[in-house]
Design a protein around this motif. Structure first.
Motif, PDB file in Angstrom:
ATOM      1  N   HIS A  91     -31.551 -16.831  29.188  1.00  0.00           N
ATOM      2  CA  HIS A  91     -30.312 -17.599  29.138  1.00  0.00           C
ATOM      3  C   HIS A  91     -30.341 -18.497  27.910  1.00  0.00           C
ATOM      4  CE1 HIS A  91     -27.126 -20.377  30.221  1.00  0.00           C
ATOM      5  NE2 HIS A  91     -26.742 -19.482  31.111  1.00  0.00           N
ATOM      6  N   ALA A  92     -29.196 -18.730  27.301  1.00  0.00           N
ATOM      7  CA  ALA A  92     -29.119 -19.560  26.090  1.00  0.00           C
ATOM      8  C   ALA A  92     -29.686 -20.961  26.325  1.00  0.00           C
ATOM      9  CB  ALA A  92     -27.671 -19.649  25.608  1.00  0.00           C
ATOM     10  N   PHE A  93     -29.468 -21.530  27.504  1.00  0.00           N
ATOM     11  CA  PHE A  93     -29.989 -22.862  27.810  1.00  0.00           C
ATOM     12  C   PHE A  93     -31.513 -22.864  27.814  1.00  0.00           C
ATOM     13  CE2 PHE A  93     -25.664 -23.344  29.061  1.00  0.00           C
ATOM     14  CZ  PHE A  93     -25.374 -24.696  28.990  1.00  0.00           C
ATOM     15  N   ASP A  94     -32.121 -21.786  28.292  1.00  0.00           N
ATOM     16  CA  ASP A  94     -33.579 -21.676  28.270  1.00  0.00           C
ATOM     17  C   ASP A  94     -34.082 -21.427  26.853  1.00  0.00           C
ATOM     18  OD1 ASP A  94     -33.704 -22.007  31.050  1.00  0.00           O
ATOM     19  OD2 ASP A  94     -33.468 -19.846  31.390  1.00  0.00           O
ATOM     20  N   ALA A  95     -33.338 -20.625  26.097  1.00  0.00           N
ATOM     21  CA  ALA A  95     -33.745 -20.292  24.727  1.00  0.00           C
ATOM     22  C   ALA A  95     -33.807 -21.531  23.846  1.00  0.00           C
ATOM     23  CB  ALA A  95     -32.800 -19.254  24.126  1.00  0.00           C
ATOM     24  N   VAL A  96     -32.842 -22.432  23.972  1.00  0.00           N
ATOM     25  CA  VAL A  96     -32.859 -23.616  23.120  1.00  0.00           C
ATOM     26  C   VAL A  96     -34.065 -24.498  23.440  1.00  0.00           C
ATOM     27  CG1 VAL A  96     -31.339 -25.157  24.470  1.00  0.00           C
ATOM     28  CG2 VAL A  96     -31.393 -25.327  21.979  1.00  0.00           C
ATOM     29  N   GLY A  97     -34.416 -24.595  24.698  1.00  0.00           N
ATOM     30  CA  GLY A  97     -35.617 -25.355  25.073  1.00  0.00           C
ATOM     31  C   GLY A  97     -36.887 -24.709  24.539  1.00  0.00           C
ATOM     32  N   ARG A  98     -36.961 -23.390  24.656  1.00  0.00           N
ATOM     33  CA  ARG A  98     -38.131 -22.668  24.155  1.00  0.00           C
ATOM     34  C   ARG A  98     -38.263 -22.825  22.652  1.00  0.00           C
ATOM     35  NH1 ARG A  98     -38.085 -18.208  21.685  1.00  0.00           N
ATOM     36  NH2 ARG A  98     -36.088 -17.454  22.518  1.00  0.00           N
ATOM     37  N   GLU A  99     -37.168 -22.661  21.929  1.00  0.00           N
ATOM     38  CA  GLU A  99     -37.206 -22.773  20.471  1.00  0.00           C
ATOM     39  C   GLU A  99     -37.605 -24.174  20.021  1.00  0.00           C
ATOM     40  OE1 GLU A  99     -37.089 -20.592  18.070  1.00  0.00           O
ATOM     41  OE2 GLU A  99     -36.487 -18.819  19.183  1.00  0.00           O
ATOM     42  N   LEU A 100     -37.110 -25.203  20.700  1.00  0.00           N
ATOM     43  CA  LEU A 100     -37.497 -26.571  20.343  1.00  0.00           C
ATOM     44  C   LEU A 100     -38.990 -26.799  20.536  1.00  0.00           C
ATOM     45  CD1 LEU A 100     -34.592 -28.817  21.674  1.00  0.00           C
ATOM     46  CD2 LEU A 100     -35.455 -28.689  19.326  1.00  0.00           C
ATOM     47  N   THR A 101     -39.524 -26.262  21.619  1.00  0.00           N
ATOM     48  CA  THR A 101     -40.956 -26.408  21.861  1.00  0.00           C
ATOM     49  C   THR A 101     -41.761 -25.649  20.819  1.00  0.00           C
ATOM     50  OG1 THR A 101     -40.590 -26.686  24.232  1.00  0.00           O
ATOM     51  CG2 THR A 101     -42.802 -26.024  23.543  1.00  0.00           C
ATOM     52  N   GLU A 102     -41.370 -24.408  20.550  1.00  0.00           N
ATOM     53  CA  GLU A 102     -42.106 -23.590  19.580  1.00  0.00           C
ATOM     54  C   GLU A 102     -42.053 -24.167  18.169  1.00  0.00           C
ATOM     55  OE1 GLU A 102     -41.253 -19.255  21.739  1.00  0.00           O
ATOM     56  OE2 GLU A 102     -40.459 -19.644  19.728  1.00  0.00           O
ATOM     57  N   GLU A 103     -40.879 -24.605  17.743  1.00  0.00           N
ATOM     58  CA  GLU A 103     -40.711 -25.007  16.352  1.00  0.00           C
ATOM     59  C   GLU A 103     -41.006 -26.470  16.078  1.00  0.00           C
ATOM     60  OE1 GLU A 103     -36.923 -23.757  14.809  1.00  0.00           O
ATOM     61  OE2 GLU A 103     -37.403 -21.633  15.124  1.00  0.00           O
ATOM     62  N   ALA A 104     -40.780 -27.348  17.071  1.00  0.00           N
ATOM     63  CA  ALA A 104     -40.900 -28.779  16.800  1.00  0.00           C
ATOM     64  C   ALA A 104     -41.760 -29.539  17.799  1.00  0.00           C
ATOM     65  CB  ALA A 104     -39.504 -29.397  16.743  1.00  0.00           C
ATOM     66  N   GLY A 105     -42.324 -28.847  18.800  1.00  0.00           N
ATOM     67  CA  GLY A 105     -43.155 -29.532  19.787  1.00  0.00           C
ATOM     68  C   GLY A 105     -42.361 -30.456  20.697  1.00  0.00           C
ATOM     69  N   ILE A 106     -41.073 -30.183  20.842  1.00  0.00           N
ATOM     70  CA  ILE A 106     -40.178 -31.025  21.637  1.00  0.00           C
ATOM     71  C   ILE A 106     -39.863 -30.339  22.962  1.00  0.00           C
ATOM     72  CG2 ILE A 106     -37.761 -31.795  21.765  1.00  0.00           C
ATOM     73  CD1 ILE A 106     -38.020 -32.656  18.871  1.00  0.00           C
ATOM     74  N   ALA A 107     -39.934 -31.131  24.042  1.00  0.00           N
ATOM     75  CA  ALA A 107     -39.565 -30.636  25.371  1.00  0.00           C
ATOM     76  C   ALA A 107     -38.285 -31.344  25.808  1.00  0.00           C
ATOM     77  CB  ALA A 107     -40.682 -30.912  26.367  1.00  0.00           C
ATOM     78  N   LEU A 108     -37.367 -30.589  26.369  1.00  0.00           N
ATOM     79  CA  LEU A 108     -36.143 -31.187  26.890  1.00  0.00           C
ATOM     80  C   LEU A 108     -36.454 -31.925  28.181  1.00  0.00           C
ATOM     81  CD1 LEU A 108     -33.597 -28.291  26.274  1.00  0.00           C
ATOM     82  CD2 LEU A 108     -33.903 -30.392  24.954  1.00  0.00           C
ATOM     83  N   SER A 109     -35.935 -33.140  28.316  1.00  0.00           N
ATOM     84  CA  SER A 109     -36.119 -33.910  29.545  1.00  0.00           C
ATOM     85  C   SER A 109     -34.806 -34.037  30.308  1.00  0.00           C
ATOM     86  CB  SER A 109     -36.692 -35.296  29.227  1.00  0.00           C
ATOM     87  OG  SER A 109     -35.871 -35.985  28.304  1.00  0.00           O
ATOM     88  N   GLY A 110     -33.796 -33.359  29.816  1.00  0.00           N
ATOM     89  CA  GLY A 110     -32.493 -33.296  30.457  1.00  0.00           C
ATOM     90  C   GLY A 110     -31.792 -32.062  29.945  1.00  0.00           C
TER      91      GLY A 110
END
Length: 157
Positions: free
Chosen positions: A62-81
């Protein structure tokens, strides 16, 4: 900034293969702003310029999951919301059937700082809105201006 010969070949090969192996392609990009009103941008190893973090949506993802995955992979960022959908754009530069889903990600935490440069990411940085990199991608610049000015997004990346 000009692409190197290797970057041009890699980009051309990727786009050519994609035209034959994929139908419509869809990717995600994340608009992340810190408490100092600086925007997160990445510079990839395979294309020139600065972009929002993001990438392809994997099959079945899902696109919502993909954006979270990409942020973690590329910038070490986890979504908290949850990310907030801003718009969907056609990216005719990549192909006539390519689309980009842009999310604003207001709730996040920095889990780790990725080791860069790596195979995919050359640099990562938060930039003040009034001092953005000169070699930022035109689509990224348009999205930042639309977001800052609370404008309706144009349909083309």
């Amino acid at each position: 900034m000009k692409l190197t010969r290797r970057q041009k070949l890699t980009q051309t090969a990727f786009l050519t293969i994609s035209r034959f192996t994929r139908g419509m392609t869809m990717g995600v990009r994340a608009l992340v702003v810190d408490d100092s009103e600086r925007v997160l941008l990445v510079r990839h190893t395979y294309v020139n310029g600065w972009y929002f973090p993001g990438g392809a949506i994997d099959p079945g993802e899902h696109a919502f999951d993909a954006v979270g995955r990409e942020l973690t992979e590329e910038a070490g960022i986890a979504l908290s919301g949850p990310p907030r959908l801003l718009s969907v754009f056609q990216n005719a530069h990549a192909s006539a059937r390519d689309h980009v889903v842009l999310f604003h990600c207001p709730d996040w935490i920095q889990k780790h700082t990725p080791n860069v440069p790596n195979r995919e990411i050359a640099e990562i940085g938060f930039f003040p809105m009034d001092d953005l990199p000169k070699d930022m991608s035109p689509g990224t610049m348009r999205r930042i201006e639309e977001w800052r000015n609370n404008e309706v997004a144009t349909p083309v990346w």
